[in-house]
Motif scaffolding. Structure first.
Motif, PDB file in Angstrom:
ATOM      1  N   SER A   1      -3.638  18.551  -4.108  1.00 32.47           N
ATOM      2  CA  SER A   1      -3.066  17.772  -3.010  1.00 32.47           C
ATOM      3  C   SER A   1      -3.902  17.954  -1.749  1.00 32.47           C
ATOM      4  CB  SER A   1      -1.629  18.203  -2.737  1.00 32.47           C
ATOM      5  OG  SER A   1      -1.602  19.479  -2.112  1.00 32.47           O
ATOM      6  N   LEU A   2      -3.716  17.049  -0.818  1.00 35.29           N
ATOM      7  CA  LEU A   2      -4.412  17.166   0.470  1.00 35.29           C
ATOM      8  C   LEU A   2      -4.024  18.472   1.164  1.00 35.29           C
ATOM      9  CD1 LEU A   2      -4.081  13.468   1.622  1.00 35.29           C
ATOM     10  CD2 LEU A   2      -6.208  14.642   1.032  1.00 35.29           C
ATOM     11  N   GLU A   3      -2.768  18.859   1.060  1.00 46.25           N
ATOM     12  CA  GLU A   3      -2.322  20.111   1.679  1.00 46.25           C
ATOM     13  C   GLU A   3      -2.993  21.322   1.032  1.00 46.25           C
ATOM     14  OE1 GLU A   3       1.798  21.804   3.409  1.00 46.25           O
ATOM     15  OE2 GLU A   3       1.917  20.993   1.381  1.00 46.25           O
ATOM     16  N   GLU A   4      -3.080  21.315  -0.302  1.00 47.66           N
ATOM     17  CA  GLU A   4      -3.748  22.413  -1.005  1.00 47.66           C
ATOM     18  C   GLU A   4      -5.229  22.458  -0.644  1.00 47.66           C
ATOM     19  OE1 GLU A   4      -1.045  22.495  -5.066  1.00 47.66           O
ATOM     20  OE2 GLU A   4      -2.687  21.056  -4.899  1.00 47.66           O
ATOM     21  N   ALA A   5      -5.864  21.307  -0.590  1.00 47.73           N
ATOM     22  CA  ALA A   5      -7.284  21.252  -0.241  1.00 47.73           C
ATOM     23  C   ALA A   5      -7.518  21.759   1.173  1.00 47.73           C
ATOM     24  CB  ALA A   5      -7.810  19.830  -0.385  1.00 47.73           C
ATOM     25  N   ALA A   6      -6.637  21.383   2.084  1.00 48.68           N
ATOM     26  CA  ALA A   6      -6.761  21.861   3.465  1.00 48.68           C
ATOM     27  C   ALA A   6      -6.680  23.385   3.497  1.00 48.68           C
ATOM     28  CB  ALA A   6      -5.679  21.242   4.342  1.00 48.68           C
TER      29      ALA A   6
ATOM     30  N   MET B   1       0.847  -1.183   0.000  1.00 49.26           N
ATOM     31  CA  MET B   1       0.000   0.000   0.000  1.00 49.26           C
ATOM     32  C   MET B   1       0.887   1.238   0.000  1.00 49.26           C
ATOM     33  SD  MET B   1      -2.757   1.439   2.786  1.00 49.26           S
ATOM     34  CE  MET B   1      -3.966   0.180   2.562  1.00 49.26           C
ATOM     35  N   SER B   2       0.531   2.217  -0.786  1.00 48.52           N
ATOM     36  CA  SER B   2       1.256   3.475  -0.836  1.00 48.52           C
ATOM     37  C   SER B   2       0.953   4.312   0.396  1.00 48.52           C
ATOM     38  CB  SER B   2       0.855   4.261  -2.081  1.00 48.52           C
ATOM     39  OG  SER B   2       1.142   3.525  -3.235  1.00 48.52           O
ATOM     40  N   GLU B   3       1.911   5.159   0.719  1.00 43.50           N
ATOM     41  CA  GLU B   3       1.737   6.054   1.857  1.00 43.50           C
ATOM     42  C   GLU B   3       1.003   7.317   1.408  1.00 43.50           C
ATOM     43  OE1 GLU B   3       4.461   8.652   4.964  1.00 43.50           O
ATOM     44  OE2 GLU B   3       5.425   7.304   3.560  1.00 43.50           O
ATOM     45  N   ILE B   4       0.097   7.799   2.230  1.00 46.83           N
ATOM     46  CA  ILE B   4      -0.609   9.044   1.958  1.00 46.83           C
ATOM     47  C   ILE B   4       0.149  10.162   2.655  1.00 46.83           C
ATOM     48  CG2 ILE B   4      -2.743  10.341   2.264  1.00 46.83           C
ATOM     49  CD1 ILE B   4      -4.244   7.661   2.197  1.00 46.83           C
ATOM     50  N   THR B   5       0.541  11.175   1.875  1.00 42.65           N
ATOM     51  CA  THR B   5       1.254  12.333   2.406  1.00 42.65           C
ATOM     52  C   THR B   5       0.474  13.595   2.068  1.00 42.65           C
ATOM     53  OG1 THR B   5       2.533  12.783   0.395  1.00 42.65           O
ATOM     54  CG2 THR B   5       3.464  11.157   1.950  1.00 42.65           C
ATOM     55  N   LYS B   6       0.952  14.721   2.541  1.00 38.78           N
ATOM     56  CA  LYS B   6       0.297  15.998   2.231  1.00 38.78           C
ATOM     57  C   LYS B   6       0.313  16.276   0.732  1.00 38.78           C
ATOM     58  CE  LYS B   6       1.707  18.287   6.494  1.00 38.78           C
ATOM     59  NZ  LYS B   6       2.465  19.423   7.032  1.00 38.78           N
ATOM     60  N   GLU B   7       1.306  15.718   0.031  1.00 38.30           N
ATOM     61  CA  GLU B   7       1.439  15.952  -1.406  1.00 38.30           C
ATOM     62  C   GLU B   7       0.556  15.025  -2.246  1.00 38.30           C
ATOM     63  OE1 GLU B   7       4.294  15.509   0.632  1.00 38.30           O
ATOM     64  OE2 GLU B   7       4.383  17.674   0.880  1.00 38.30           O
TER      65      GLU B   7
ATOM     66  N   LEU C   1      -5.497  17.387   9.429  1.00 36.49           N
ATOM     67  CA  LEU C   1      -6.126  16.524   8.434  1.00 36.49           C
ATOM     68  C   LEU C   1      -5.353  15.217   8.309  1.00 36.49           C
ATOM     69  CD1 LEU C   1      -8.081  15.880   6.110  1.00 36.49           C
ATOM     70  CD2 LEU C   1      -6.574  17.180   4.599  1.00 36.49           C
ATOM     71  N   MET C   2      -4.020  15.306   8.249  1.00 40.34           N
ATOM     72  CA  MET C   2      -3.195  14.102   8.112  1.00 40.34           C
ATOM     73  C   MET C   2      -3.312  13.199   9.337  1.00 40.34           C
ATOM     74  SD  MET C   2      -2.229  14.457   5.080  1.00 40.34           S
ATOM     75  CE  MET C   2      -1.316  12.933   5.021  1.00 40.34           C
ATOM     76  N   GLU C   3      -3.432  13.790  10.499  1.00 44.61           N
ATOM     77  CA  GLU C   3      -3.637  12.996  11.728  1.00 44.61           C
ATOM     78  C   GLU C   3      -4.944  12.214  11.648  1.00 44.61           C
ATOM     79  OE1 GLU C   3      -3.480  15.659  15.066  1.00 44.61           O
ATOM     80  OE2 GLU C   3      -1.378  16.151  14.714  1.00 44.61           O
ATOM     81  N   GLN C   4      -5.997  12.881  11.171  1.00 42.90           N
ATOM     82  CA  GLN C   4      -7.293  12.217  11.081  1.00 42.90           C
ATOM     83  C   GLN C   4      -7.284  11.111  10.028  1.00 42.90           C
ATOM     84  OE1 GLN C   4     -10.683  14.769  10.987  1.00 42.90           O
ATOM     85  NE2 GLN C   4     -10.075  15.841  12.838  1.00 42.90           N
ATOM     86  N   ILE C   5      -6.579  11.343   8.928  1.00 43.17           N
ATOM     87  CA  ILE C   5      -6.468  10.317   7.896  1.00 43.17           C
ATOM     88  C   ILE C   5      -5.698   9.117   8.438  1.00 43.17           C
ATOM     89  CG2 ILE C   5      -5.311   9.770   5.700  1.00 43.17           C
ATOM     90  CD1 ILE C   5      -6.172  12.601   4.769  1.00 43.17           C
ATOM     91  N   ALA C   6      -4.619   9.371   9.158  1.00 47.96           N
ATOM     92  CA  ALA C   6      -3.793   8.288   9.719  1.00 47.96           C
ATOM     93  C   ALA C   6      -4.570   7.462  10.738  1.00 47.96           C
ATOM     94  CB  ALA C   6      -2.538   8.869  10.342  1.00 47.96           C
ATOM     95  N   ALA C   7      -5.534   8.080  11.391  1.00 43.49           N
ATOM     96  CA  ALA C   7      -6.301   7.389  12.430  1.00 43.49           C
ATOM     97  C   ALA C   7      -7.341   6.414  11.861  1.00 43.49           C
ATOM     98  CB  ALA C   7      -6.994   8.402  13.342  1.00 43.49           C
ATOM     99  N   VAL C   8      -7.603   6.506  10.569  1.00 47.35           N
ATOM    100  CA  VAL C   8      -8.613   5.643   9.943  1.00 47.35           C
ATOM    101  C   VAL C   8      -8.014   4.274   9.651  1.00 47.35           C
ATOM    102  CG1 VAL C   8     -10.066   5.312   7.908  1.00 47.35           C
ATOM    103  CG2 VAL C   8      -9.861   7.556   8.933  1.00 47.35           C
TER     104      VAL C   8
ATOM    105  N   ASP D   1      -6.129  23.063   9.055  1.00 46.35           N
ATOM    106  CA  ASP D   1      -4.736  22.733   9.276  1.00 46.35           C
ATOM    107  C   ASP D   1      -4.410  21.404   8.592  1.00 46.35           C
ATOM    108  OD1 ASP D   1      -2.702  21.157  11.144  1.00 46.35           O
ATOM    109  OD2 ASP D   1      -2.284  23.311  11.318  1.00 46.35           O
ATOM    110  N   ALA D   2      -3.419  21.407   7.701  1.00 46.30           N
ATOM    111  CA  ALA D   2      -3.062  20.198   6.964  1.00 46.30           C
ATOM    112  C   ALA D   2      -2.554  19.099   7.890  1.00 46.30           C
ATOM    113  CB  ALA D   2      -2.021  20.514   5.897  1.00 46.30           C
ATOM    114  N   ASP D   3      -1.840  19.474   8.949  1.00 44.67           N
ATOM    115  CA  ASP D   3      -1.332  18.469   9.887  1.00 44.67           C
ATOM    116  C   ASP D   3      -2.483  17.767  10.616  1.00 44.67           C
ATOM    117  OD1 ASP D   3       1.392  18.858   9.294  1.00 44.67           O
ATOM    118  OD2 ASP D   3       1.478  20.575  10.653  1.00 44.67           O
TER     119      ASP D   3
END
Length: 63
Positions: A41-46, A1-7, A56-63, A52-54
């Motif tokens: 990107s997720l960062e641009e969308a945020a 599985m690929s990693e999801i990043t802000k980019e 958002l990334m925390e919430q994505i990682a928690a899923v 806050d992009a960080d």
């Protein structure tokens, strides 16, 4: 599985981990299937949605 990043684009993130859709919707990103989601990107969308992009990334990682 690929990693999801802000980019990672919204479209790519949903292909990698479709179960994050409710997280994105809950944060106001209601146009998950629109053309912009394929290039934004997720960062641009945020930033566009005033979040806050960080956080958002925390919430994505928690899923």
């Amino acid at each position: 599985m690929s990693e999801i990043t802000k980019e990672t684009t919204i479209g790519e993130a949903l292909r990698i981990k479709p179960e994050i859709a409710p997280v994105l919707m809950g944060m106001g990103m209601h146009c998950l299937g629109c053309p912009a989601s394929q290039g934004e990107s997720l960062e641009e969308a945020a930033m566009v949605h005033g979040m806050d992009a960080d956080k958002l990334m925390e919430q994505i990682a928690a899923v």
